[in-house]
Each structure stands twice: as C-alpha cells, then as structure tokens.
Design a protein around this motif. Structure first.
Motif, PDB file in Angstrom:
ATOM      1  N   UNK A   9     -66.802   9.399  18.036  1.00  0.00           N
ATOM      2  CA  UNK A   9     -67.329  10.721  17.669  1.00  0.00           C
ATOM      3  C   UNK A   9     -66.417  11.461  16.704  1.00  0.00           C
ATOM      4  N   UNK A  10     -67.032  12.344  15.943  1.00  0.00           N
ATOM      5  CA  UNK A  10     -66.301  13.243  15.047  1.00  0.00           C
ATOM      6  C   UNK A  10     -67.113  14.526  14.923  1.00  0.00           C
ATOM      7  N   UNK A  11     -66.436  15.651  14.807  1.00  0.00           N
ATOM      8  CA  UNK A  11     -67.108  16.948  14.733  1.00  0.00           C
ATOM      9  C   UNK A  11     -66.973  17.532  13.332  1.00  0.00           C
ATOM     10  N   UNK A  12     -68.091  17.928  12.767  1.00  0.00           N
ATOM     11  CA  UNK A  12     -68.145  18.564  11.462  1.00  0.00           C
ATOM     12  C   UNK A  12     -68.217  20.069  11.683  1.00  0.00           C
ATOM     13  N   UNK A  13     -67.284  20.824  11.100  1.00  0.00           N
ATOM     14  CA  UNK A  13     -67.261  22.270  11.300  1.00  0.00           C
ATOM     15  C   UNK A  13     -67.185  22.990   9.959  1.00  0.00           C
ATOM     16  N   UNK A  14     -67.780  24.172   9.935  1.00  0.00           N
ATOM     17  CA  UNK A  14     -67.810  24.983   8.718  1.00  0.00           C
ATOM     18  C   UNK A  14     -67.323  26.390   9.036  1.00  0.00           C
ATOM     19  N   UNK A  15     -66.410  26.881   8.229  1.00  0.00           N
ATOM     20  CA  UNK A  15     -65.849  28.221   8.407  1.00  0.00           C
ATOM     21  C   UNK A  15     -66.434  29.215   7.411  1.00  0.00           C
ATOM     22  N   UNK A  16     -66.407  30.482   7.830  1.00  0.00           N
ATOM     23  CA  UNK A  16     -66.502  31.638   6.935  1.00  0.00           C
ATOM     24  C   UNK A  16     -67.906  32.009   6.471  1.00  0.00           C
ATOM     25  N   UNK A  17     -68.942  31.342   6.938  1.00  0.00           N
ATOM     26  CA  UNK A  17     -70.300  31.751   6.596  1.00  0.00           C
ATOM     27  C   UNK A  17     -70.797  32.795   7.581  1.00  0.00           C
ATOM     28  N   UNK A  18     -72.109  33.006   7.611  1.00  0.00           N
ATOM     29  CA  UNK A  18     -73.110  32.413   6.723  1.00  0.00           C
ATOM     30  C   UNK A  18     -73.106  33.091   5.353  1.00  0.00           C
ATOM     31  N   UNK A  19     -73.817  32.461   4.427  1.00  0.00           N
ATOM     32  CA  UNK A  19     -73.896  32.960   3.062  1.00  0.00           C
ATOM     33  C   UNK A  19     -75.235  32.536   2.475  1.00  0.00           C
ATOM     34  N   UNK A  48     -70.705  22.550  13.941  1.00  0.00           N
ATOM     35  CA  UNK A  48     -70.227  23.776  14.561  1.00  0.00           C
ATOM     36  C   UNK A  48     -69.877  24.766  13.461  1.00  0.00           C
ATOM     37  N   UNK A  49     -70.477  25.944  13.527  1.00  0.00           N
ATOM     38  CA  UNK A  49     -70.261  26.972  12.510  1.00  0.00           C
ATOM     39  C   UNK A  49     -69.397  28.088  13.069  1.00  0.00           C
ATOM     40  N   UNK A  50     -68.240  28.305  12.444  1.00  0.00           N
ATOM     41  CA  UNK A  50     -67.358  29.407  12.810  1.00  0.00           C
ATOM     42  C   UNK A  50     -67.609  30.547  11.822  1.00  0.00           C
ATOM     43  N   UNK A  51     -68.305  31.570  12.287  1.00  0.00           N
ATOM     44  CA  UNK A  51     -68.862  32.588  11.399  1.00  0.00           C
ATOM     45  C   UNK A  51     -68.012  33.855  11.332  1.00  0.00           C
ATOM     46  N   UNK A  52     -67.971  34.427  10.143  1.00  0.00           N
ATOM     47  CA  UNK A  52     -67.375  35.746   9.959  1.00  0.00           C
ATOM     48  C   UNK A  52     -68.424  36.816  10.227  1.00  0.00           C
ATOM     49  N   UNK A  53     -68.007  37.906  10.853  1.00  0.00           N
ATOM     50  CA  UNK A  53     -68.949  38.975  11.148  1.00  0.00           C
ATOM     51  C   UNK A  53     -69.224  39.861   9.950  1.00  0.00           C
ATOM     52  N   UNK A  74     -61.940  13.330  15.652  1.00  0.00           N
ATOM     53  CA  UNK A  74     -61.503  14.271  14.636  1.00  0.00           C
ATOM     54  C   UNK A  74     -62.379  15.515  14.571  1.00  0.00           C
ATOM     55  N   UNK A  75     -61.782  16.590  14.070  1.00  0.00           N
ATOM     56  CA  UNK A  75     -62.507  17.831  13.806  1.00  0.00           C
ATOM     57  C   UNK A  75     -62.306  18.150  12.328  1.00  0.00           C
ATOM     58  N   UNK A  76     -63.390  18.093  11.570  1.00  0.00           N
ATOM     59  CA  UNK A  76     -63.351  18.269  10.118  1.00  0.00           C
ATOM     60  C   UNK A  76     -63.549  19.745   9.775  1.00  0.00           C
ATOM     61  N   UNK A  77     -62.663  20.288   8.960  1.00  0.00           N
ATOM     62  CA  UNK A  77     -62.777  21.668   8.487  1.00  0.00           C
ATOM     63  C   UNK A  77     -63.297  21.696   7.056  1.00  0.00           C
ATOM     64  N   UNK A  78     -64.477  22.316   6.878  1.00  0.00           N
ATOM     65  CA  UNK A  78     -65.030  22.607   5.558  1.00  0.00           C
ATOM     66  C   UNK A  78     -65.451  24.078   5.538  1.00  0.00           C
ATOM     67  N   UNK A  79     -65.931  24.529   4.387  1.00  0.00           N
ATOM     68  CA  UNK A  79     -66.318  25.931   4.261  1.00  0.00           C
ATOM     69  C   UNK A  79     -67.747  26.066   3.742  1.00  0.00           C
ATOM     70  N   UNK A  80     -68.335  27.184   4.105  1.00  0.00           N
ATOM     71  CA  UNK A  80     -69.748  27.448   3.832  1.00  0.00           C
ATOM     72  C   UNK A  80     -69.952  28.535   2.780  1.00  0.00           C
ATOM     73  N   UNK A  81     -68.896  29.205   2.372  1.00  0.00           N
ATOM     74  CA  UNK A  81     -69.034  30.420   1.573  1.00  0.00           C
ATOM     75  C   UNK A  81     -69.169  30.116   0.087  1.00  0.00           C
ATOM     76  N   UNK A  82     -70.098  30.782  -0.572  1.00  0.00           N
ATOM     77  CA  UNK A  82     -70.215  30.726  -2.026  1.00  0.00           C
ATOM     78  C   UNK A  82     -69.032  31.479  -2.612  1.00  0.00           C
TER      79      UNK A  82
END
Length: 277
Positions: free
Chosen positions: A74-84, A102-107, A220-228
């Motif tokens: 297994x591996x987890x795909x995660x996205x920071x700083x959205x939505x956008x 898994x989406x880690x969202x900014x308020x 693994x836990x992969x860190x990517x970003x969602x923000x334009x």
C-alpha cells in the motif's frame, strides 16, 4: 510497547522545514542533548503505519476499505493546501484512475471559498483532513492561536461534510510537544510524509513524477499539492499533469493506493500521535 521513531523538529530560529537525521543517532547522549539545546530542537516521536497495524492485531476496528495493507503493498497519496479551482480536474483524474486520496485542506480562502469541492471529495470516498486555517507555523505561535488554527478548518469541514476531521498535517511538518498536546485535546492525529516531489519548486511534471517514483516504498505517504500557483510561484503547474503518470507507474510496480486511515487499518489514528512511515 509502541515503537516510535524520533524525529527532530525545529524552533523558529531554525530554517523552515529543516529535518536533521544523519549522524544524530550515533552521537553520544550528552553531546546530542547539548546540540538539541543549542539549536532549539525537540524530539518528536513518530509512529509508522506498520507499527499501528501490528499493535492492532486482529482486534483493531480500523476500516480496511477494499484492501488489507498487512498483505498488500500500500501507499497513500495526499494533497495539501486546497481546495482550489484546480481541484475538480484533480478529482476527475482520481475518479478515472479509481484512486482514493487524503486531502489536507486549508480553511481560509480555500474551504470557505470552494465548499462544493470539499463536499465532492467526501462524497467520492476521499479522506478530508486539515492543513490548518491559514498555514501558520504552529510551533511559532501561542497555544490560543494553535487552537484556532486547528479548530476553524475542522468546524468548516464538519459543516460541509457532516464529519469532523481526525487528521491534520502541520504546515511544513513543523510540530512540538505543545502542538501535540493541543492536538490530543482536540482529537486530532498529525500526519507527516515520506515522499515529497517538492512540487512547489518546479512545474516540470516529468521531474515531479521522477521524484515520487524514486522515493516510493511500501507504506509510503506521498506529499503533493493541489493549489493553483500565483503569478510569481514556480510550483504546482506540473502536479496535475504528473498525477496520472505517478498512479500508472506505481500500479505497475504493484502498489495499491489507499487513504491514510486505510493505511493504518485495522489500527485507528490516535489523538496526539504523529504518523510517518
């Protein structure tokens, strides 16, 4: 007894996001203590997904979803700083590839601006979590501000989805004892990462893909970003283009994509814990 890795995290005087590893474990205890005192570091204990699963045994209550990560790779795909405004296209890709992330969202300016995207994430089976309200570096602010940074996005997400987040990713991965204690009080677990493409530095999708593939490993836990990006930002432009290639390549290597809670199952995230492969 729970096995934890010790991860040094830094005060405001240290470079943002800096983590020192090599050589520290071998240092004499007195020298290590002196070095930590001089640099303003504290030891942050992290727990690996495999440890959580092992401790849960056969009695854990975590949700497996469609895969048991005790057996699968297994591996987890995660996205920071959205939505956008980029999120809809990203969700389309994940839906097409049948991958849950898994989406880690900014308020501030994100959850409050794109509630429909938050609702869609939850409806399509993604884990919706917090990246704080306004991306303040938590160890650098006082406890009252920390509580606000953690409470406000959770309140907003709960209003939209009907479910309160249990996971938070601290900005820059920066945490300390105070942050952990407040997270524990608020029922939150912190989630760090093991794979970063540094997609905030480059718009080269091929480079982003290569960086992820070079670091990817089981649990693994992969860190990517969602923000334009803004007009002066280098990053994020290539992330959306890279995601399908990353998914296809890792599936060919035998990986199964899961959310962070599924990665821990049959264990469950514990408030105040810090998770990192």
């Amino acid at each position: 007894m729970r096995f934890r890795r010790s991860l040094p995290t830094h005060s405001a005087s240290a470079p943002a996001g800096t983590v020192r590893r090599a050589g520290w474990a071998a240092a004499p205890a007195a020298l290590l203590a002196l070095a930590l005192a001089l640099t303003g570091c504290t030891r942050v204990h992290t727990t690996s997904p495999s440890t959580v699963r092992q401790e849960a045994g056969t009695t854990g209550k975590g949700a497996f979803g469609s895969v048991d990560c005790r057996k699968a790779k297994c591996i987890a795909l995660t996205f920071d700083a959205g939505p956008s405004k980029n999120t809809a296209k990203l969700l389309d890709v994940l839906k097409d590839k049948q991958v849950h992330a898994t989406f880690f969202l900014l308020g501030k300016k994100h959850v409050e601006r794109y509630p429909d995207m938050v609702k869609r994430m939850a409806a399509e089976g993604h884990e919706v979590a917090s990246h704080t309200w306004s991306h303040k570096i938590l160890p650098e602010i006082d406890p009252k501000e920390i509580r606000e940074e953690l409470r406000r996005p959770d309140d907003a997400i709960e209003r939209i989805t009907g479910r309160r987040p249990t996971l938070v990713r601290p900005p820059q991965g920066r945490t300390n004892d105070t942050v952990q204690e407040i997270a524990r009080e608020m029922g939150l677990s912190e989630v760090l990462w093991s794979v970063t493409a540094k997609d905030y530095e480059t718009s080269d999708s091929a480079l982003i893909t290569k960086r992820v593939l070079d670091q990817a490993d089981r649990d693994g836990i992969i860190l990517l970003h969602d923000v334009v990006p803004g007009p002066t930002s280098k990053g994020y432009r290539g992330t959306l283009k890279a995601v399908p290639d990353i998914i296809d390549a890792l599936k060919k290597r035998g990986f199964t994509f899961v959310t962070v809670p599924q990665l821990l199952a049959p264990g469950t995230p514990q408030p105040g814990a810090v998770y990192r492969p």
